[in-house]
Design an enzyme around this catalytic site. Structure first.
Site, PDB file in Angstrom:
ATOM      1  N   TYR A 132     -30.923 -50.296  11.806  1.00  7.65           N
ATOM      2  CA  TYR A 132     -30.970 -48.932  12.349  1.00  7.65           C
ATOM      3  C   TYR A 132     -31.564 -47.897  11.399  1.00  7.65           C
ATOM      4  O   TYR A 132     -31.453 -46.704  11.651  1.00  7.65           O
ATOM      5  CB  TYR A 132     -29.579 -48.497  12.820  1.00  7.65           C
ATOM      6  CG  TYR A 132     -29.185 -49.131  14.137  1.00  7.65           C
ATOM      7  CD1 TYR A 132     -30.057 -49.969  14.822  1.00  7.65           C
ATOM      8  CD2 TYR A 132     -27.949 -48.894  14.703  1.00  7.65           C
ATOM      9  CE1 TYR A 132     -29.706 -50.562  16.015  1.00  7.65           C
ATOM     10  CE2 TYR A 132     -27.579 -49.471  15.906  1.00  7.65           C
ATOM     11  CZ  TYR A 132     -28.463 -50.312  16.554  1.00  7.65           C
ATOM     12  OH  TYR A 132     -28.097 -50.891  17.746  1.00  7.65           O
ATOM     13  N   LYS A 184     -25.882 -63.568  10.241  1.00  5.98           N
ATOM     14  CA  LYS A 184     -26.756 -64.614  10.787  1.00  5.98           C
ATOM     15  C   LYS A 184     -27.540 -65.208   9.629  1.00  5.98           C
ATOM     16  O   LYS A 184     -28.777 -65.276   9.629  1.00  5.98           O
ATOM     17  CB  LYS A 184     -27.672 -63.990  11.863  1.00  5.98           C
ATOM     18  CG  LYS A 184     -28.444 -64.994  12.692  1.00  5.98           C
ATOM     19  CD  LYS A 184     -27.577 -65.843  13.605  1.00  5.98           C
ATOM     20  CE  LYS A 184     -28.429 -66.865  14.352  1.00  5.98           C
ATOM     21  NZ  LYS A 184     -27.619 -67.889  15.049  1.00  5.98           N
ATOM     22  N   ASP A 194     -23.814 -64.798  16.886  1.00  5.57           N
ATOM     23  CA  ASP A 194     -23.853 -65.334  18.257  1.00  5.57           C
ATOM     24  C   ASP A 194     -22.540 -66.053  18.585  1.00  5.57           C
ATOM     25  O   ASP A 194     -21.978 -65.885  19.677  1.00  5.57           O
ATOM     26  CB  ASP A 194     -25.071 -66.247  18.463  1.00  5.57           C
ATOM     27  CG  ASP A 194     -25.317 -67.190  17.293  1.00  5.57           C
ATOM     28  OD1 ASP A 194     -24.646 -67.056  16.253  1.00  5.57           O
ATOM     29  OD2 ASP A 194     -26.182 -68.078  17.418  1.00  5.57           O
ATOM     30  N   ASP A 237     -22.739 -52.676  16.110  1.00  7.45           N
ATOM     31  CA  ASP A 237     -22.923 -51.846  17.304  1.00  7.45           C
ATOM     32  C   ASP A 237     -22.739 -52.689  18.565  1.00  7.45           C
ATOM     33  O   ASP A 237     -22.019 -52.316  19.495  1.00  7.45           O
ATOM     34  CB  ASP A 237     -24.343 -51.244  17.255  1.00  7.45           C
ATOM     35  CG  ASP A 237     -24.501 -50.109  18.243  1.00  7.45           C
ATOM     36  OD1 ASP A 237     -23.473 -49.585  18.724  1.00  7.45           O
ATOM     37  OD2 ASP A 237     -25.655 -49.754  18.550  1.00  7.45           O
ATOM     38  N   ASP A 293     -19.333 -52.728  21.403  1.00 11.90           N
ATOM     39  CA  ASP A 293     -19.358 -52.508  22.857  1.00 11.90           C
ATOM     40  C   ASP A 293     -18.798 -53.713  23.603  1.00 11.90           C
ATOM     41  O   ASP A 293     -18.173 -53.565  24.656  1.00 11.90           O
ATOM     42  CB  ASP A 293     -20.782 -52.180  23.332  1.00 11.90           C
ATOM     43  CG  ASP A 293     -21.066 -50.687  23.212  1.00 11.90           C
ATOM     44  OD1 ASP A 293     -20.357 -50.023  22.432  1.00 11.90           O
ATOM     45  OD2 ASP A 293     -21.975 -50.185  23.892  1.00 11.90           O
TER      46      ASP A 293
END
Ligand code: ATP
Length: 335
Positions: free
Chosen positions: A127, A174, A207, A231, A235
């Protein structure tokens, strides 16, 4: 994060913003008034209406008010949300974004025993939005992982675990694909973890985490991760426990902290007095813990929980017909 009461009177920046932000803020201040803690409120303007009135969505004066306060309660900003909240985070160097994921009774939560915290790095990663111009082949974005920022967020997560009686911190990355950047994140995670021998560690690829959040959400206690992953998982967490009206958040810096509901200004229901104020109230609970008012935080948390348990005064998003202030009244009566 502070752990014990630090002052007799706290200066709190109040930035209600737009739409239901103003309504849930009014309800929350009404409830805070019932606690045994002294606040000095300093009001700041920000958001769409402020832009219309003053020509700027985030006046310097509001930034100063936040800077000089012990903490800030923020309602919601409408179309200008990105300009307002992103700028505040940057200006105040709020490096940690905290999103609790907790199931409450009589809500649309998919599970009953969820209670974990997502600690998200807030200043770098994907970001930084460092995207070059389009290239001949497509487009390129850079992802930055620095030792300093990742050490700081991981250390924050372990301290959070200790201060909140959690026993385990899970690193999410990851590193099998992003070998250098997330490889470094993983390496720093274990370096920092060695300072906290009483806290168990665990690591998952992002994942797999997305799946485990659905298959075994009750196994998580504290998740620490980089900006973009945090982020997305936040959610997913919101979806797990059902409903924007219930989810608080915190943005923490070295010298400033801001607490806000995850929802926005909800123009569709604004002005009707029917917004659910619980996300804002739970944000205030987080603020109380931050300033060291743990007893008052527990008291407010329990009063909110009782309203949800009783289930006879709920707003329409929770299947009831109570107004924002009726719910606030019920919470205050439970204090
Ligand atoms: P914004 O543009 O400010 O983000 P939005 O409507 O796009 O506003 P949210 O404010 O996050 O996004 O709300 C999405 C929907 O969720 C709203 O339309 C509203 O119906 C519902 N909602 C959000 N917060 C609440 C709340 N506190 N109480 C009840 N309903 C809510």
């Amino acid at each position: 994060m502070n752990t014990s009461k630090t002052k007799d009177k706290y200066q709190i920046a109040i930035v209600p913003g737009d739409g239901i932000g103003k309504e849930v803020m009014e309800a929350t201040l009404f409830v805070l008034d019932g606690l045994d803690v002294d606040f000095d409120y300093v009001y700041g303007d920000a958001g769409d209406e402020c832009l219309e009135k003053t020509g700027t969505a985030l006046p310097d004066e509001t930034l100063d008010i936040i800077r000089n306060a012990d903490a800030c309660l923020f309602g919601a900003a409408g179309e200008t949300a990105a300009d307002v909240i992103v700028k505040i985070r940057q200006e105040m160097k709020m490096f940690a974004n905290l999103r609790p994921v907790k199931s409450y009774p009589n809500t649309n939560s998919l599970f009953e025993n969820i209670d974990f915290m997502i600690v998200r790095e807030n200043t770098e990663g994907m970001y930084i939005a460092d995207e070059e111009q389009y290239t001949d082949e497509g487009a390129i974005a850079r992802r930055i992982i620095t030792r300093q920022a990742e050490e700081r967020i991981i250390d924050y997560a372990f301290k959070y675990a200790i201060n909140n009686s959690k026993t385990k911190v899970t690193a999410v990355h990851k590193a099998n694909v992003l070998k250098k950047s997330d490889g470094l994140f993983r390496e720093i995670f274990y370096e920092v973890a060695s300072d906290y021998p009483d806290i168990a560690t665990e690591e998952f690829y992002v994942d797999a985490t997305a799946m485990y959040l659905i298959t075994q959400p009750e196994s998580f206690e504290v998740i620490v991760t980089t900006n973009l992953f945090g982020d997305i998982l936040s959610d997913e967490g919101a979806g797990l426990v059902g409903g924007l009206g219930l989810i608080p958040s915190a943005n923490i810096g070295e010298n400033a902290a801001l607490f806000e509901p995850v929802h926005g200004s909800a123009p569709d229901i604004a002005g009707q007095g029917i917004a659910n104020p619980i996300a804002m109230m739970l944000s205030a609970v987080m603020m109380l813990r931050y300033i060291g008012e743990n007893e008052n935080a527990d008291k407010l948390d329990a009063a909110i929980l009782k309203v949800l348990n009783d289930a006879n005064i709920l707003t329409c998003d929770l299947g009831g017909s109570a107004t924002t202030m009726e719910l606030a009244n019920a919470v205050k009566n439970n204090l």
